[in-house]
Motif scaffolding. Structure first.
Motif, PDB file in Angstrom:
ATOM      1  N   PHE A 134      72.630  -8.756  61.786  1.00 32.54           N
ATOM      2  CA  PHE A 134      72.670 -10.168  62.162  1.00 32.54           C
ATOM      3  C   PHE A 134      73.416 -10.930  61.074  1.00 32.54           C
ATOM      4  N   ALA A 135      74.443 -11.685  61.461  1.00 31.77           N
ATOM      5  CA  ALA A 135      75.178 -12.480  60.463  1.00 31.77           C
ATOM      6  C   ALA A 135      75.508 -13.847  61.033  1.00 31.77           C
ATOM      7  N   SER A 136      75.392 -14.861  60.176  1.00 32.70           N
ATOM      8  CA  SER A 136      75.706 -16.225  60.611  1.00 32.70           C
ATOM      9  C   SER A 136      76.237 -17.039  59.448  1.00 32.70           C
ATOM     10  N   GLY A 137      76.987 -18.065  59.800  1.00 29.72           N
ATOM     11  CA  GLY A 137      77.473 -18.987  58.771  1.00 29.72           C
ATOM     12  C   GLY A 137      76.384 -19.928  58.316  1.00 29.72           C
ATOM     13  N   GLY A 138      75.657 -20.505  59.254  1.00 28.21           N
ATOM     14  CA  GLY A 138      74.652 -21.490  58.885  1.00 28.21           C
ATOM     15  C   GLY A 138      73.314 -21.346  59.587  1.00 28.21           C
ATOM     16  N   THR A 139      73.238 -20.505  60.597  1.00 28.42           N
ATOM     17  CA  THR A 139      72.003 -20.349  61.366  1.00 28.42           C
ATOM     18  C   THR A 139      71.065 -19.374  60.676  1.00 28.42           C
ATOM     19  N   GLY A 140      69.895 -19.840  60.301  1.00 28.36           N
ATOM     20  CA  GLY A 140      68.897 -18.971  59.691  1.00 28.36           C
ATOM     21  C   GLY A 140      68.194 -18.133  60.750  1.00 28.36           C
ATOM     22  N   ILE A 141      67.999 -16.860  60.469  1.00 27.63           N
ATOM     23  CA  ILE A 141      67.299 -16.006  61.423  1.00 27.63           C
ATOM     24  C   ILE A 141      65.889 -16.540  61.641  1.00 27.63           C
ATOM     25  N   ASP A 142      65.454 -16.536  62.883  1.00 23.12           N
ATOM     26  CA  ASP A 142      64.136 -17.033  63.303  1.00 23.12           C
ATOM     27  C   ASP A 142      63.969 -18.538  63.110  1.00 23.12           C
ATOM     28  N   SER A 143      65.062 -19.256  62.876  1.00 25.42           N
ATOM     29  CA  SER A 143      64.981 -20.713  62.766  1.00 25.42           C
ATOM     30  C   SER A 143      65.026 -21.323  64.165  1.00 25.42           C
ATOM     31  N   ALA A 144      64.800 -22.619  64.250  1.00 27.78           N
ATOM     32  CA  ALA A 144      64.847 -23.309  65.542  1.00 27.78           C
ATOM     33  C   ALA A 144      66.226 -23.223  66.181  1.00 27.78           C
ATOM     34  N   ALA A 145      67.271 -23.021  65.366  1.00 25.34           N
ATOM     35  CA  ALA A 145      68.636 -22.941  65.885  1.00 25.34           C
ATOM     36  C   ALA A 145      69.059 -21.518  66.239  1.00 25.34           C
ATOM     37  N   ASP A 146      68.196 -20.550  66.002  1.00 29.38           N
ATOM     38  CA  ASP A 146      68.507 -19.139  66.267  1.00 29.38           C
ATOM     39  C   ASP A 146      68.061 -18.775  67.682  1.00 29.38           C
ATOM     40  N   PHE A 147      69.014 -18.704  68.604  1.00 29.36           N
ATOM     41  CA  PHE A 147      68.714 -18.311  69.977  1.00 29.36           C
ATOM     42  C   PHE A 147      69.119 -16.859  70.228  1.00 29.36           C
ATOM     43  N   ALA A 148      69.379 -16.129  69.161  1.00 26.27           N
ATOM     44  CA  ALA A 148      69.846 -14.745  69.274  1.00 26.27           C
ATOM     45  C   ALA A 148      68.745 -13.726  69.010  1.00 26.27           C
ATOM     46  N   SER A 149      68.086 -13.822  67.858  1.00 24.79           N
ATOM     47  CA  SER A 149      67.145 -12.764  67.482  1.00 24.79           C
ATOM     48  C   SER A 149      65.952 -12.690  68.437  1.00 24.79           C
ATOM     49  N   GLY A 150      65.420 -13.829  68.844  1.00 29.35           N
ATOM     50  CA  GLY A 150      64.296 -13.817  69.784  1.00 29.35           C
ATOM     51  C   GLY A 150      64.697 -13.235  71.120  1.00 29.35           C
ATOM     52  N   TYR A 151      65.890 -13.603  71.595  1.00 34.00           N
ATOM     53  CA  TYR A 151      66.386 -13.054  72.858  1.00 34.00           C
ATOM     54  C   TYR A 151      66.533 -11.539  72.761  1.00 34.00           C
ATOM     55  N   LEU A 152      67.153 -11.047  71.671  1.00 35.29           N
ATOM     56  CA  LEU A 152      67.348  -9.609  71.524  1.00 35.29           C
ATOM     57  C   LEU A 152      66.013  -8.877  71.452  1.00 35.29           C
ATOM     58  N   ARG A 153      65.058  -9.403  70.695  1.00 35.93           N
ATOM     59  CA  ARG A 153      63.732  -8.761  70.639  1.00 35.93           C
ATOM     60  C   ARG A 153      63.114  -8.688  72.038  1.00 35.93           C
ATOM     61  N   PHE A 154      63.223  -9.806  72.780  1.00 41.66           N
ATOM     62  CA  PHE A 154      62.619  -9.857  74.103  1.00 41.66           C
ATOM     63  C   PHE A 154      63.282  -8.882  75.063  1.00 41.66           C
ATOM     64  N   VAL A 155      64.614  -8.933  75.172  1.00 44.41           N
ATOM     65  CA  VAL A 155      65.290  -8.098  76.171  1.00 44.41           C
ATOM     66  C   VAL A 155      65.186  -6.620  75.821  1.00 44.41           C
ATOM     67  N   LEU A 156      65.245  -6.277  74.543  1.00 45.82           N
ATOM     68  CA  LEU A 156      65.062  -4.877  74.151  1.00 45.82           C
ATOM     69  C   LEU A 156      63.641  -4.421  74.463  1.00 45.82           C
ATOM     70  N   GLY A 157      62.657  -5.274  74.185  1.00 44.35           N
ATOM     71  CA  GLY A 157      61.271  -4.954  74.536  1.00 44.35           C
ATOM     72  C   GLY A 157      61.088  -4.801  76.031  1.00 44.35           C
ATOM     73  N   PHE A 158      61.752  -5.644  76.807  1.00 41.97           N
ATOM     74  CA  PHE A 158      61.708  -5.561  78.265  1.00 41.97           C
ATOM     75  C   PHE A 158      62.206  -4.199  78.735  1.00 41.97           C
ATOM     76  N   LEU A 159      63.187  -3.646  78.022  1.00 39.66           N
ATOM     77  CA  LEU A 159      63.731  -2.333  78.362  1.00 39.66           C
ATOM     78  C   LEU A 159      62.916  -1.192  77.752  1.00 39.66           C
ATOM     79  N   GLY A 160      61.853  -1.533  77.018  1.00 39.86           N
ATOM     80  CA  GLY A 160      60.968  -0.515  76.460  1.00 39.86           C
ATOM     81  C   GLY A 160      61.197  -0.212  74.998  1.00 39.86           C
ATOM     82  N   ILE A 161      62.122  -0.914  74.342  1.00 39.53           N
ATOM     83  CA  ILE A 161      62.435  -0.651  72.935  1.00 39.53           C
ATOM     84  C   ILE A 161      61.735  -1.699  72.077  1.00 39.53           C
ATOM     85  N   THR A 162      60.696  -1.267  71.378  1.00 35.52           N
ATOM     86  CA  THR A 162      59.916  -2.200  70.560  1.00 35.52           C
ATOM     87  C   THR A 162      60.117  -1.986  69.064  1.00 35.52           C
ATOM     88  N   ASP A 163      60.751  -0.882  68.679  1.00 35.78           N
ATOM     89  CA  ASP A 163      61.039  -0.614  67.269  1.00 35.78           C
ATOM     90  C   ASP A 163      62.394  -1.248  66.946  1.00 35.78           C
TER      91      ASP A 163
END
Length: 194
Positions: A134-163
């Motif tokens: 994960f790389a960003s110029g100004g967006t902190g991971i798990d910050s209110a402006a991060d719409f990437a990491s939560g989505y990836l965790r969710f969709v991967l979990g939906f597909l059965g990948i929790t690690d």
């Protein structure tokens, strides 16, 4: 152990996520690595032909249906064969690149990578490990402006990948050297945990 590497950064030479995935792959030490660079070789977006073909029973699919699903079938096979998946996720406008969303759309297949049950959806890609660079110029991971990491965790979990582990080189515009050093330490910790 088989590793699938998904590259999504449009930057070829100065990409932080590509540098991180290089280091992650070297740390894992896997010799059987399949690389799919979907920034260099873009994937098509799903369309009505694909959507119609994916819900037909295999024996009822026409030649056109089979052609529409051929790339999706190949991408799913790569994921199914992998023990570890390393994904580069540069943040573009607060979320994942369109290329990564296209990949997700093509591998999220009902009856293939997930199914619906009386108890709700069930992922069919269990037992896999994902490491996200994960790389960003100004967006902190798990910050209110991060719409990437939560989505990836969710969709991967939906597909059965929790690690799922994130190696975060976030807010590079604020502290580039410190951010890279912290990301490298996170990668070193992956080796130490193995």
């Amino acid at each position: 152990m088989a590793t699938l590497r998904i590259e999504t950064s449009v930057n070829r030479e100065n990409s932080v996520t590509r540098q991180l995935t290089d280091r992650i792959i070297a740390t894992l030490g896997d010799s059987d690595v399949v690389t799919r660079d979907i920034a260099s070789e873009p994937l098509p977006l799903i369309d009505s032909t694909w959507a119609s073909a994916r819900v037909k029973p295999a024996e009822e699919r026409t030649e056109l249906d089979q052609e529409a699903l051929a790339l999706s079938d190949a991408l799913v096979a790569e994921v199914q064969a992998a023990d570890t998946i390393v994904i580069s996720a540069p943040i573009y406008n607060f979320t994942i690149p369109a290329s990564l969303k296209a990949w997700i759309d093509l591998i999220a297949r009902v009856g293939v990578t997930f199914r619906y049950t009386e108890d709700g959806p069930q992922g069919l890609l269990e037992g896999k490990r994902v490491i996200v660079a994960f790389a960003s110029g100004g967006t902190g991971i798990d910050s209110a402006a991060d719409f990437a990491s939560g989505y990836l965790r969710f969709v991967l979990g939906f597909l059965g990948i929790t690690d799922v582990t994130f190696v975060a080189a976030d807010q590079l515009a604020v502290d580039p050297e410190g951010t890279i050093a912290r990301a490298h330490a996170q990668i070193d910790a992956l080796r130490d945990a193995a």
